[in-house]
Design an enzyme around this catalytic site. Structure first.
Site, short mmCIF file in Angstrom:
data_model
loop_
_atom_site.label_atom_id
_atom_site.label_comp_id
_atom_site.label_asym_id
_atom_site.label_seq_id
_atom_site.Cartn_x
_atom_site.Cartn_y
_atom_site.Cartn_z
N GLY A 138 0.84 -1.20 0.00
CA GLY A 138 0.00 0.00 0.00
C GLY A 138 0.87 1.25 0.00
O GLY A 138 0.60 2.21 -0.74
N HIS A 139 1.92 1.24 0.80
CA HIS A 139 2.83 2.40 0.83
C HIS A 139 3.58 2.52 -0.51
O HIS A 139 3.81 3.63 -1.01
CB HIS A 139 3.87 2.24 1.94
#
Ligand code: PAF
Length: 310
Positions: free
Chosen positions: A56-57
């Site tokens: 996600g990052h």
């Protein structure tokens, strides 16, 4: 070659593993950050994080990397956004692993300030930013009092330190994203804010650093959270907003049957977080699974229902 950047008189923390990470500059004091920033002519795109990075990052980093911008990721576990009794102490701190992931992903600049640098007056005496209650008092704000104030405070400090041209935030923390957008608008901060859709595991669970708190049994049950939200978002898509309250009640019951402890399940307008209008709404929810708090949100549009593996 890896480098730990620090300014005159600053005690570089002993962190041999960080210095092993190839081609990565970890800056830990303001003088070094300012030297680095002043020398740059290309736009700087910024990804603020609390570390313990996952895909996600990396999606945020990918978004930040567009148009030849220099990407800077900050890693700071912000004590001001945790309430007493929350998981500040046990929040995973994995700096060297994070640096390795970023380096392998082509991002070579990390800002990792310490608590004293972030809050030189001390956490009690610091200046504070109070977000408007219309955006911050509902949803997660009910269950995490002071959380969004702590987020705004850290983000504003990071913005002043880094002075990026743009900053990227994930839609998983949708309420946070709206509050940050309002923050830069209200203070006329000259930083563009970009949003990146939620990245999910193959079974639908939204990626989160907190997922690793789940034991094997909980991890197997966790996707039921997103499946329930996706199902009720789909029902709401065809329904009159007048029926949303009863859908919320049914969704709560379903989550309880699946042995989650729901904090809230609410349809809200996706721009104001006011009551849903039937035009641009999202379904927001938070549950506890054991001691782990999970949050998620789903837009009331078909394309947001991810294809799931069974
Ligand atoms: O979303 C997060 O990881 C944090 O809330 C943030 C934006 C880095 C502020 O501490």
């Amino acid at each position: 070659m890896s480098r730990l950047f620090a300014g005159a008189g600053f005690q570089v923390p002993e962190s041999p593993l960080v210095t092993e990470v190839a081609d990565l500059e970890v800056m830990t004091d303001l003088a070094a950050l300012r030297r680095w920033r002043t020398a740059l002519h290309d736009p700087v795109h910024f990804v603020p994080t609390m570390g313990n990075l996952h895909a996600g990052h990396l999606a945020l980093v990918d978004r930040a990397a567009c148009n030849g911008a220099i990407v800077l990721v900050s890693i700071f576990v912000n004590p001001a956004q945790f309430s007493p009794g929350e998981d500040f102490e046990r929040y995973p701190r994995t700096l060297e692993r994070d640096c390795r992931m970023l380096s392998e992903h082509g991002c070579n600049h990390v800002w990792a300030p310490g608590v004293e640098l972030m809050y030189p007056l001390g956490q009690q005496q610091r200046f504070r930013i109070q977000p408007p209650s219309g955006l911050s008092s509902g949803l997660c704000g009910v269950h995490r009092p002071g959380h969004f104030e702590g987020v705004c405070d850290a983000v504003m400090r990071l913005f002043w330190q880094v002075r990026p041209d743009r900053a990227v935030f994930g839609e998983k923390d949708f309420q946070q994203l709206l509050i940050i957008r309002k923050l830069v608008e209200d203070y006329a901060v000259p930083i563009g804010i970009d949003a990146v859709p939620i990245v999910r595991e193959a079974d639908g669970l939204a990626m989160s650093s907190r997922n690793q708190y789940l034991d094997l049994h909980q991890r197997r049950r966790a996707p039921g959270f997103y499946r329930t939200l996706a199902d009720f978002a789909e029902r709401a898509r065809h329904a009159d907003p007048g029926t949303f309250q009863s859908l919320e009640r049914s969704a709560l019951e379903r989550l309880e049957k699946l042995e989650f402890h729901p904090e809230y399940v609410e349809f809200r307008d996706a721009e104001t977080l006011g009551p849903a209008t039937g035009r641009n709404d999202r379904l927001f929810a938070a549950v506890r699974l054991g001691t782990t708090r999970l949050i998620d949100n789903v837009a009331l549009t078909r394309q947001n229902v991810a294809k799931l593996e069974n």
